[in-house]
Motif scaffolding. Structure first.
Motif, PDB file in Angstrom:
ATOM      1  N   ALA A 169      84.863 112.254  99.245  1.00 19.83           N
ATOM      2  CA  ALA A 169      83.890 113.273  99.666  1.00 19.83           C
ATOM      3  C   ALA A 169      82.965 113.649  98.523  1.00 19.83           C
ATOM      4  O   ALA A 169      81.745 113.814  98.719  1.00 19.83           O
TER       5      ALA A 169
ATOM      6  N   GLY B 172      86.733 117.600  99.017  1.00 17.75           N
ATOM      7  CA  GLY B 172      87.545 116.541  99.580  1.00 17.75           C
ATOM      8  C   GLY B 172      89.030 116.832  99.601  1.00 17.75           C
ATOM      9  O   GLY B 172      89.821 115.990 100.048  1.00 17.75           O
TER      10      GLY B 172
ATOM     11  N   GLU C  84      84.808 120.695 102.126  1.00 18.96           N
ATOM     12  CA  GLU C  84      84.267 119.452 102.643  1.00 18.96           C
ATOM     13  C   GLU C  84      83.557 118.642 101.557  1.00 18.96           C
ATOM     14  O   GLU C  84      83.407 117.420 101.679  1.00 18.96           O
TER      15      GLU C  84
ATOM     16  N   ASP D  11      75.968 119.865  95.987  1.00 15.37           N
ATOM     17  CA  ASP D  11      76.656 118.607  96.245  1.00 15.37           C
ATOM     18  C   ASP D  11      76.656 117.659  95.058  1.00 15.37           C
ATOM     19  O   ASP D  11      77.109 116.518  95.174  1.00 15.37           O
TER      20      ASP D  11
END
Length: 599
Positions: A311, A174, A171, A408
């Protein structure tokens, strides 16, 4: 603490180690030996077991190499390290300005026909060796592949890293690794190639959506991989490293012990792609000796990895806002405490790491925090140790270049601040550096433009004052990957066209050796430029800022700024307030209100 402050190399060991190397050279009939800062994977960052250059010379920078002859030992470093190298190597070693001085030219001045240069073919790329051969062979100087001599002399060499690999969330990536493999395999088939050998750690990490822990601060795996035309992949790693990700990899990624990699090359089809800029010469030698046709081409992961997915962009945007809040809390603390005169560089590094840790999301630093007070700020990649730790005193500048690794995103930010009144001339130089950073931030440019076309925008305000800096203006940055990522750069040397989705640093600087250093850095994202009324239909690109942390208004000389530059600064600070104010509280909010006031 993620960061340590121990001394990692000692120049006093250099002369004895150099003498031992020369003795070994004599025994093997070698007239010169090359000692690069590289490992068999050819990534930028190396593990302690591969710090051969530092072991021999004492130089700990992230780029460079040593060429040793019977009479001289040249340590080749670029502009980032010319101050640092002089303090780290013994007089037996001679710093050489590289790339202004080419290795081939240096060797040709010192060697003659019939003499031999030894090199470890695992530690040099195909291009490096071919370029040397092209220059040396016509003069009768031979390049001789040898077993690494430093390995034989380094009796207490650390063990190879053995960190387990982990899966990177789809996630955030992407795209699944199956999709990535299929996409790149289609490119191989289109090029008429049946396989591709991959060695770069961040390429393998990106392709397979995995991460590792084999080098400090960069979550990359040490492994080799072969991508086949059908999208399947062979992954070669030390036993046990990939055990936890077998289910993630699935049946189309076959895992083998690293010791099977070279024997496995025997079975590669023709043609197999190698990237001559990153593939070790040893692999090229092995394939050609067995009659396997080598196709030369770029590592197929480089550009897709550089062009971040939607993403990845969303994830790293959040990481930068989180990191920005930590930086604001840190700068508010620094502004309170530093003028009291009780802090040292190590205190500052510890304080900043504490604010990042307080996010409860920090997984690591993205590099050793560069915290240079006064003259240490002029050492571009200064690393504070217990021996060099200096006080942070009023009346001086403090340069802090730092970053965090979050799941992230990867951050990298530099702020230069005045501790009390600024030294003479510092505010004017700071303003010129800021003008260069603003020029890059505001740039609009046609598709096809490369970093070398934009680099001068950042330097022009400094050039007008007879000033400059000896490093690139910007490097690529990954998403929970390497903080230095290619192939995109803002540099005179970069001919790679910028494309939407690429992340770069924007970090001009100015350094006054023995006095202070100035650097200001934001990360920026390449994206499609908004259309302009009345403009033609030429496709244009621009940059979106990812880093939102106040600039030191006390170092800005408004009279040197244009109206547009002043407007950019005020708009940037308004953007900082809008994005970061809700993420901090108490004294940090009060400080932020003041720091972001309009000029």
């Amino acid at each position: 603490m993620f960061q340590r402050f121990d001394v990692t190399a000692d120049p006093s060991h250099g002369p004895a180690r150099l003498a031992a190397l020369r003795e070994l050279m004599g025994a093997e009939g070698l007239d010169a030996v090359l000692v690069p800062r590289a490992d068999r994977f050819q990534g930028e960052y190396v593990a302690p077991a591969d710090e051969r250059l530092a072991w021999l010379t004492g130089f700990t920078g992230s780029a460079g190499f040593c060429a040793v002859t019977a009479q001289e030992a040249g340590v080749f470093v670029d502009g980032r390290y010319r101050v640092q190298v002089r303090s780290q190597v013994a007089p037996d070693f001679t710093p050489v300005n590289w790339p202004e001085v080419k290795l081939a030219d240096w060797l040709l001045e010192r060697l003659g026909s019939g003499q031999r240069v030894g090199f470890d073919p695992w530690l040099h790329t195909v291009d490096e060796i071919e370029n040397l051969r092209e220059r040396l062979t016509p003069k009768g100087i031979g390049l001789v592949p040898i077993d690494n001599p430093i390995n034989r002399l380094w009796s207490d060499r650390p063990a190879a890293p053995d960190a387990a690999f982990s899966a990177f969330p789809e996630e955030i990536a992407g795209e699944s690794h199956a999709s990535k493999r299929a996409r790149l395999a289609a490119q191989l088939r289109e090029a008429g190639e049946r396989a591709c050998v991959l060695t770069l750690p961040d390429s393998i990490a990106w392709l397979l959506n995995i991460r590792g822990g084999d080098v400090a601060y960069n979550p990359v795996p040490h492994a080799f991989a072969v991508l086949h035309e059908d999208g399947t992949c062979d992954l070669y790693a030390r036993p046990g490293k990939a055990d936890a990700i077998r289910d993630h990899l699935g049946e189309e990624v076959r895992v083998h012990p690293e010791t099977s990699f070279v024997p496995g090359l025997d079975f590669l089809p023709s043609p197999t792609r190698l990237d001559p800029k990153s593939c070790p010469e040893a692999i090229h030698q092995f394939l050609t000796a067995r009659g396997i046709t080598v196709s030369r081409g770029s590592d197929p992961c480089l550009l897709p990895k550089a062009r971040k997915s939607a993403a990845e962009i969303a994830a790293t945007t959040e990481a930068h806002l989180r990191d920005g809040a930590a930086m604001v809390s840190f700068l508010a603390w620094l502004d309170r405490e530093a003028p009291k005169g009780g802090l040292t560089e190590i205190d500052v590094v510890r304080g900043l790491e504490g604010f990042r840790r307080a996010t409860n999301a920090l997984l690591d630093l993205s590099f050793d925090t560069i915290c240079g007070a006064a003259a240490h700020g002029a050492i571009v990649h200064y690393r504070v140790t217990e021996q060099t730790d200096a006080p942070v005193r009023p009346g001086e500048l403090l340069l802090v270049d730092s970053g965090g690794q979050y799941l992230d995103g990867t951050t990298d930010i530099t702020r230069t601040v005045a501790i009390g009144p600024a030294p003479e001339g510092a505010a004017e130089s700071y303003t010129r550096v800021l003008q260069g950073m603003i020029a890059i931030s505001r740039a609009r440019f046609p598709k096809g433009v490369a970093g070398q076309h934009l680099d001068a925008l950042a330097r022009y305000p400094l050039w007008l004052a007879g000033q400059d800096y000896d490093h690139g203006t910007g490097h690529g940055v990954g998403v929970f990957l390497s903080v230095h990522e290619g192939p995109q750069r803002l540099s005179r040397l970069s001919d790679v066209p910028l494309e939407p989705g690429m992340i770069l640093s924007n970090e001009p600087g100015y350094y006054r050796e023995g006095a202070w250093g100035i650097r200001i850095e934001n990360l920026i994202l390449v994206e499609e430029a908004p259309s302009l009324p009345g403009a033609d239909d030429r496709a244009m690109l621009s940059f979106r800022t990812l880093t939102w942390v106040p600039l030191d208004r006390r170092l800005i000389v408004p009279d040197l700024l244009s109206r547009d530059e002043r407007a950019w600064i005020d708009a940037y600070h308004a953007g900082v307030l809008d994005r970061i104010w809700p993420r901090v509280e108490g004294a940090a909010r009060d400080w932020l209100d003041s720091a972001c006031a309009p000029l």
